[in-house]
Design a protein around this motif. Sequence first.
Motif, PDB file in Angstrom:
ATOM      1  N   LEU A  37     -13.393  20.992 -39.572  1.00  0.00           N
ATOM      2  CA  LEU A  37     -12.780  19.553 -40.973  1.00  0.00           C
ATOM      3  C   LEU A  37     -12.955  20.503 -41.802  1.00  0.00           C
ATOM      4  CD1 LEU A  37     -15.258  17.715 -39.015  1.00  0.00           C
ATOM      5  CD2 LEU A  37     -13.233  17.212 -38.902  1.00  0.00           C
ATOM      6  N   ASP A  38     -12.506  21.773 -41.433  1.00  0.00           N
ATOM      7  CA  ASP A  38     -12.691  22.354 -43.006  1.00  0.00           C
ATOM      8  C   ASP A  38     -11.102  22.609 -43.640  1.00  0.00           C
ATOM      9  OD1 ASP A  38     -12.907  23.967 -45.268  1.00  0.00           O
ATOM     10  OD2 ASP A  38     -15.271  25.640 -43.687  1.00  0.00           O
ATOM     11  N   ALA A  40     -10.208  24.624 -46.035  1.00  0.00           N
ATOM     12  CA  ALA A  40      -9.908  26.022 -45.491  1.00  0.00           C
ATOM     13  C   ALA A  40      -8.677  26.029 -44.572  1.00  0.00           C
ATOM     14  CB  ALA A  40     -11.090  27.064 -45.493  1.00  0.00           C
ATOM     15  N   HIS A  41      -9.023  25.784 -43.298  1.00  0.00           N
ATOM     16  CA  HIS A  41      -8.162  25.717 -41.814  1.00  0.00           C
ATOM     17  C   HIS A  41      -8.292  27.690 -41.454  1.00  0.00           C
ATOM     18  CE1 HIS A  41      -7.556  22.029 -41.094  1.00  0.00           C
ATOM     19  NE2 HIS A  41      -6.657  21.916 -42.921  1.00  0.00           N
ATOM     20  N   ASN A  42      -9.404  28.021 -41.680  1.00  0.00           N
ATOM     21  CA  ASN A  42      -9.332  29.533 -41.159  1.00  0.00           C
ATOM     22  C   ASN A  42     -10.023  29.854 -39.301  1.00  0.00           C
ATOM     23  OD1 ASN A  42      -8.878  30.419 -43.237  1.00  0.00           O
ATOM     24  ND2 ASN A  42     -11.366  30.087 -42.916  1.00  0.00           N
ATOM     25  N   LEU A  43      -9.766  28.301 -38.097  1.00  0.00           N
ATOM     26  CA  LEU A  43     -10.417  28.722 -37.142  1.00  0.00           C
ATOM     27  C   LEU A  43      -8.980  29.239 -36.298  1.00  0.00           C
ATOM     28  CD1 LEU A  43     -12.730  27.659 -35.338  1.00  0.00           C
ATOM     29  CD2 LEU A  43     -10.934  25.090 -34.628  1.00  0.00           C
ATOM     30  N   ASP A  68      -6.576  17.942 -40.141  1.00  0.00           N
ATOM     31  CA  ASP A  68      -6.163  17.941 -41.044  1.00  0.00           C
ATOM     32  C   ASP A  68      -6.298  16.503 -42.131  1.00  0.00           C
ATOM     33  OD1 ASP A  68      -2.859  18.379 -43.288  1.00  0.00           O
ATOM     34  OD2 ASP A  68      -4.557  17.609 -44.158  1.00  0.00           O
ATOM     35  N   VAL A  69      -7.519  16.274 -43.277  1.00  0.00           N
ATOM     36  CA  VAL A  69      -8.364  15.025 -43.363  1.00  0.00           C
ATOM     37  C   VAL A  69      -7.012  14.784 -44.382  1.00  0.00           C
ATOM     38  CG1 VAL A  69     -10.307  14.452 -44.621  1.00  0.00           C
ATOM     39  CG2 VAL A  69     -10.240  15.934 -43.119  1.00  0.00           C
ATOM     40  N   ASP A 133     -16.610  22.659 -36.625  1.00  0.00           N
ATOM     41  CA  ASP A 133     -16.255  23.390 -38.010  1.00  0.00           C
ATOM     42  C   ASP A 133     -16.392  22.553 -39.110  1.00  0.00           C
ATOM     43  OD1 ASP A 133     -14.141  25.857 -39.528  1.00  0.00           O
ATOM     44  OD2 ASP A 133     -15.891  25.782 -39.819  1.00  0.00           O
ATOM     45  N   THR A 134     -17.228  22.497 -39.754  1.00  0.00           N
ATOM     46  CA  THR A 134     -17.603  22.143 -41.215  1.00  0.00           C
ATOM     47  C   THR A 134     -16.738  21.855 -42.447  1.00  0.00           C
ATOM     48  OG1 THR A 134     -19.546  22.273 -41.686  1.00  0.00           O
ATOM     49  CG2 THR A 134     -19.391  20.622 -39.947  1.00  0.00           C
ATOM     50  N   PRO A 135     -16.622  21.459 -43.003  1.00  0.00           N
ATOM     51  CA  PRO A 135     -15.962  21.183 -44.631  1.00  0.00           C
ATOM     52  C   PRO A 135     -17.405  21.593 -45.404  1.00  0.00           C
ATOM     53  CG  PRO A 135     -15.799  18.935 -43.838  1.00  0.00           C
ATOM     54  CD  PRO A 135     -16.373  19.719 -43.280  1.00  0.00           C
TER      55      PRO A 135
END
Lengths: 317, 585, 92
Positions: A37-38, A40-43, A68-69, A133-135
């Motif tokens: 959910l972050d 930053a989208h590093n997953l 993509d929030v 994986d949170t914001p």
Amino acid sequence: MQTFFFLGKGGVGKTTLSAAFASGISNEGKRTLVVSLDPAHNLGDVFAEEIPWKIKHLSKTLDAIEVDVDRMILEYLNELSSKLKHTYRYLSVMNLEKYFDVLKNSPGIEEYATLEGIKKFVFEECYDTVIFDTPPTGITVRVLAMPKISLIWTANLVSMRRKILSRRKMIENVRGKFEAEIEGEVLELTSEERNDPIMQELLIYKKETKALSELFSSDKTFVNIVTMAEDLAYFETKRIHESLTKFKIHLRKIYLNKFFRIENPPPEIAGKIKEQERVTEMMKDHFKDIEIREVPMLRESPRGIPQLLDLYEKFIQ
Amino acid sequence: MSALIVLIGAIIYLVSYFTYGKALEKNVVKVDTKRETPAVRLRDNVDYMPANKFVLFGHHFASIAGAGPIAGPAIAMVWGWLPSLLWVWLGNLFIGSVHDYLSLMASVRYDGKSIQWVAGKIMGERTKTVFELYVLFAMILIIAAFMATFTALASKSPEILTGTVLFIVIAVIEGLILYRTKIPFNLATIIGVVMMVLVIFISFKWPFINIPNIHTLYILQFIYIVFAAALPVWILLQPRDFLNSFLLYAGLALGLVGAIISFRGFTWPAFTTFSARAVGGQPSPFWPTVPLVIACGALSGFHSIVGSGTTSKQLDKEINGLFVGYGAMFTEGFLATIVITSIGAFGLEVLGAAAAKVTELGVDMAQLTAGGAYLGNNYVKAANAVGGTLAVFTKSYGMMLNKAIAIPATFGATFAGLWVSAFVMTTLDTTNRLGRYAWTELWEPVKNSSAGLYAFLSNRWVASIVVAAIGLWLVWGNTYTVLWAGFAGTNQLLASIAMLTAATWVKNVQKAGKWAMAVVIPAIFLWITVFIALVWYLFKVVPTLAAATKVPMYIFTIVMLILDIILVAQFFVSYRKGPELEASK
Amino acid sequence: MNEFLERLKRFLKGLEIGMREVSTSLIEKELEEYENVFALITMGIFSGIPSPPTGIILRLIPHMQREMYVMLKRSADLDDVFAETLSHFDIG
């Protein structure tokens, strides 16, 4: 089904640990979904795979998705906009676009969309484990608290709506059915809960929100903080713990990531190591019922499932 | 004689309606049959919607008629029936009805905005504040005045007290029937009427609630007000309001029938003395103090609020404004006429029937019935033997019905008493709610400096108790005539605002030329009269008040006088300014 | 004769309508106030008033056409609330 939330500041290793945990758990046979959910989208970077906004199968038991929030917000508002343009056609005086600009930037819209993102997966039947994986922590804490806050508002709105409907009923008893005329069109105003779209919406919303609220506080939800053994981090963790406790959400584990385990530390980082020791003591002392895990600083950042699995087996399991 | 007076009254009102009224319609209001009213033009079926003129008349009349046109004239009999009647006829005709009609029509021309709003626009923003302050004072004074008047009546009449309590019970039952069950409206209405008749009958036959102690009654009323005003309206206030209108129409109809059929000569003197002791036992010169005694019935500022608040938003055609606004006020004047007639014909008999008690109070019956100055100076005192001047009316009414249609006199008196008390109780309830609102508005500035204090003060219960408590404080130890005069004074001040606003509107906006004088002269006359009356009140009555209440009443009166001066200053400024504001097309 | 009866019937009918209105006018006023508050709370977000979490509002807005209409109308009349409220009460 179990739900895991990994909270943490940016750069603290949250995404890496979430991915490692996901790799490990799915390797033990549990059908796992890891959701980012972050913003930053590093997953994808951590898994060394392209992870889109649709579910991607990384292995037989591991799926991943990046939500993509912002896109969700826009999608939802567009849907709302077209729905409204249809029902509110009588309100030709209204400049609808103006109102949507307000909504797009309204306080809480991000939290709302994030919660919607969580809702989508958290009641899924086909997974044994869902990992989020949170914001950044500020938003996440507000998101986790939101169901309880919403319930209070919803209860008030329901009670107010009931007062309105009951008075309509009283007047109906004497004057007959209520009709309102808006710019030539006649609407019937109901006094029955089951015919009132607003009441129905409120009750549905209440049910959904209650389910979420109970889930977040249940023993099926595990909220973990990824942080570092530093003073400021300690204070922040303390505050998060207080906030979560206020909303009856249990903090399960604290991961002290990028932990210095150096045989002969150079003098440049001696101070840091002292701080680390001190903070670790403080944490162990303050967070008595919470497991504190030290995850050492790795020589290389793990990339790809095999390395993540390794991290999991060595330090997280 | 009674029939004659009633007939003359009717004729005067009817003739004036068709001559003076129509002239006002044509030359002052300049009614245009082609111009759409806001009810049509701004129709939203929420506030603005055209209503059938008879329905609107009924609404408007029921809203403006209360205990006022009854209690006032009952006290005014102290000057004799002729001066009171002349004020009710001529005062109503030249000032009161003009006031009502013009407030209504001015509001209609300004999109249905209230007279307060119009005054703000035409006479300057300060007028709006003056208005609000008058209303706040009025609320508190009404509570005191009505509590006092009712208590005087109920303490001497267990029938009326019992009836009042039972009425509360049936009002709650009626509310449940009307709003919570599927019982059809017409049937529910009939049940309501039947219950009312039963209540009157039971109170008349078995008056089991008897509380002669006025202080106990004050406390009970205080408790009633605080709780009633806290309830949602459907439980008590609304069904009460509904049942009250039946009492009003019945009272008016029976009164008319009674006055005509009983065909009785007046025993009451036409004129007692110029400075009869009307207010607080002080010699009260008829002019200027009569407006402090007879308010509703001749002239009432509250009518402008009702007329410009709801009625103006529901008037379907301009041409019907005369019927609703002007006509309703005439009808109220007619009601006051009936009150005067019944006391005129039977008042002395009523006092005679209580001769023993009257003598106990130190009043000589023989001199009383001989009329003249003695009656003028001792009427109010003597009336205390039966329950105050209001009781003189209810008992006279009872005797009148007895003479006309052979109902037992006590039954008729109980009916009349219940009629009045029903309106009193409703008014107490509503004024507490409104006073509560005004009180919270007053403390608005504190919100920023002390949020906690503001939260406490604006709490529903606190506000309610405070307002009722102030009313209670004022009433404790003071006689009803004093408080009634205070209330009537604020009422007339509100009327002044409306009249002065109307005068400015008529001259500057309507450009009615010579005809503007039909409004300007009464407006100025009213202002002068009320101002001097208040000055008289300040110097002659307030010093006689109970010590604990002297200071607040001094403050009230002085503040009102100051506001009155500000008001007339605003008037002269805007009057001179000329046509600046056009009414909306 | 018939015409008289016809007129009487219409008069009584008018009376009945009037009485029905009288019997509910205060409740209607109260209802209006409750609806205002409801509209204000749920749509206060457009005026910067603290409101329920955005989620609730977004779910409710599609159903609140009339409420929005009423609120817009009401805000136009806000400068005349005091006397208008006063007029509904019986203060003979």
